[in-house]
Enzyme design. Sequence first.
Site, PDB file in Angstrom:
ATOM      1  N   ASP A   1      35.740  41.203  46.239  1.00 55.16           N
ATOM      2  CA  ASP A   1      35.702  39.631  46.323  1.00 55.16           C
ATOM      3  C   ASP A   1      36.657  39.272  47.398  1.00 55.16           C
ATOM      4  O   ASP A   1      37.915  39.169  47.107  1.00 55.16           O
ATOM      5  CB  ASP A   1      35.773  38.773  44.931  1.00 55.16           C
ATOM      6  CG  ASP A   1      35.245  37.511  45.141  1.00 55.16           C
ATOM      7  OD1 ASP A   1      33.979  37.246  44.444  1.00 55.16           O
ATOM      8  OD2 ASP A   1      35.665  36.570  46.080  1.00 55.16           O
ATOM      9  N   ILE A   2      36.195  38.215  48.263  1.00 53.11           N
ATOM     10  CA  ILE A   2      37.183  37.937  49.200  1.00 53.11           C
ATOM     11  C   ILE A   2      37.912  36.742  48.895  1.00 53.11           C
ATOM     12  O   ILE A   2      39.321  36.512  49.335  1.00 53.11           O
ATOM     13  CB  ILE A   2      36.299  37.468  50.536  1.00 53.11           C
ATOM     14  CG1 ILE A   2      37.170  37.427  51.779  1.00 53.11           C
ATOM     15  CG2 ILE A   2      35.900  36.114  50.496  1.00 53.11           C
ATOM     16  CD1 ILE A   2      37.678  38.862  52.322  1.00 53.11           C
TER      17      ILE A   2
ATOM     18  N   HIS B   1      24.552  39.523  41.756  1.00 49.57           N
ATOM     19  CA  HIS B   1      25.856  40.295  41.698  1.00 49.57           C
ATOM     20  C   HIS B   1      26.790  40.054  40.520  1.00 49.57           C
ATOM     21  O   HIS B   1      26.407  39.171  39.955  1.00 49.57           O
ATOM     22  CB  HIS B   1      26.883  39.872  43.024  1.00 49.57           C
ATOM     23  CG  HIS B   1      26.923  38.423  42.905  1.00 49.57           C
ATOM     24  ND1 HIS B   1      26.203  37.179  43.640  1.00 49.57           N
ATOM     25  CD2 HIS B   1      28.129  37.559  42.606  1.00 49.57           C
ATOM     26  CE1 HIS B   1      26.660  36.106  43.336  1.00 49.57           C
ATOM     27  NE2 HIS B   1      27.986  36.084  42.754  1.00 49.57           N
TER      28      HIS B   1
ATOM     29  N   HIS C   1      30.506  40.140  38.873  1.00 50.13           N
ATOM     30  CA  HIS C   1      32.009  40.149  39.176  1.00 50.13           C
ATOM     31  C   HIS C   1      32.444  41.015  38.046  1.00 50.13           C
ATOM     32  O   HIS C   1      32.212  41.016  36.857  1.00 50.13           O
ATOM     33  CB  HIS C   1      32.278  38.693  38.962  1.00 50.13           C
ATOM     34  CG  HIS C   1      31.935  37.567  39.596  1.00 50.13           C
ATOM     35  ND1 HIS C   1      32.713  37.215  40.854  1.00 50.13           N
ATOM     36  CD2 HIS C   1      30.880  36.982  39.859  1.00 50.13           C
ATOM     37  CE1 HIS C   1      32.099  36.106  41.194  1.00 50.13           C
ATOM     38  NE2 HIS C   1      31.040  36.025  40.805  1.00 50.13           N
TER      39      HIS C   1
HETATM   40  P1  AMP Z   1      29.079  33.108  42.760  1.00 52.52           P
HETATM   41  O1  AMP Z   1      27.865  33.284  43.643  1.00 52.52           O
HETATM   42  O2  AMP Z   1      29.242  31.953  42.316  1.00 52.52           O
HETATM   43  O3  AMP Z   1      28.977  34.175  41.908  1.00 52.52           O
HETATM   44  O4  AMP Z   1      30.329  33.405  43.655  1.00 52.52           O
HETATM   45  C1  AMP Z   1      30.130  34.470  44.679  1.00 52.52           C
HETATM   46  C2  AMP Z   1      31.466  35.120  45.159  1.00 52.52           C
HETATM   47  O5  AMP Z   1      31.425  35.771  46.274  1.00 52.52           O
HETATM   48  C3  AMP Z   1      32.938  34.226  45.145  1.00 52.52           C
HETATM   49  O6  AMP Z   1      33.554  34.550  44.127  1.00 52.52           O
HETATM   50  C4  AMP Z   1      33.200  34.361  46.478  1.00 52.52           C
HETATM   51  O7  AMP Z   1      34.494  34.767  46.783  1.00 52.52           O
HETATM   52  C5  AMP Z   1      32.425  35.697  47.123  1.00 52.52           C
HETATM   53  N1  AMP Z   1      32.315  35.917  48.341  1.00 52.52           N
HETATM   54  C6  AMP Z   1      31.809  35.007  49.172  1.00 52.52           C
HETATM   55  N2  AMP Z   1      31.444  35.560  50.436  1.00 52.52           N
HETATM   56  C7  AMP Z   1      32.142  36.631  50.779  1.00 52.52           C
HETATM   57  C8  AMP Z   1      32.456  37.875  51.209  1.00 52.52           C
HETATM   58  N3  AMP Z   1      32.011  37.719  52.581  1.00 52.52           N
HETATM   59  N4  AMP Z   1      32.918  39.006  50.989  1.00 52.52           N
HETATM   60  C9  AMP Z   1      33.555  39.070  49.870  1.00 52.52           C
HETATM   61  N5  AMP Z   1      33.211  37.957  48.611  1.00 52.52           N
HETATM   62  C10 AMP Z   1      32.603  36.999  49.140  1.00 52.52           C
END
Ligand code: AMP
Length: 129
Positions: free
Chosen positions: A29-30, A93, A95
């Site tokens: 996660d970025i 996804h 986490h």
């Molecule tokens: P959520 O949809 O609320 O579960 O959160 C989406 C997650 O994706 C967040 O923790 C972001 O930090 C992560 N995220 C968004 N874009 C990217 C990316 N390009 N690379 C890695 N993680 C990402």
Amino acid sequence: MASIFSKIIAGEIPCYKVAETNDFLAFLDINPNAKGHTLCIPKKEVDKLFDLDESTYDGLMKFSRTVAVAIEKAVPCKRVGMTVVGLEVPHAHVHLIPLNAMEDAQFIKKESLSSEDFETTAKAIASFL
Ligand code: AMP
């Protein structure tokens, strides 16, 4: 329009890859809650986790477990937690978050990591797969 995660799968956007199979991808996660915070996704783009077909859902859980076991070996932590949110990215996804304290699970305290930190962490996790 393709989700940002589908663009990662297609190689149009970079990621710190941890693991990949024909059907699933794991990457860091970025904006991590903690070092080693990893996302596991199906390559098939479906918005909500519980809308996945049963086989993809079961496969994602199995894949996530394999990655979680590797995270626990690579990243010092009390345990690896699993959370599903999906409010930001409409592509199912999971986490996987190394936990040392309750705040690590709460998406409020973010860890600032250099690209070198990300690269080292992704490689360390991958080495236990
Ligand atoms: P959520 O949809 O609320 O579960 O959160 C989406 C997650 O994706 C967040 O923790 C972001 O930090 C992560 N995220 C968004 N874009 C990217 C990316 N390009 N690379 C890695 N993680 C990402």
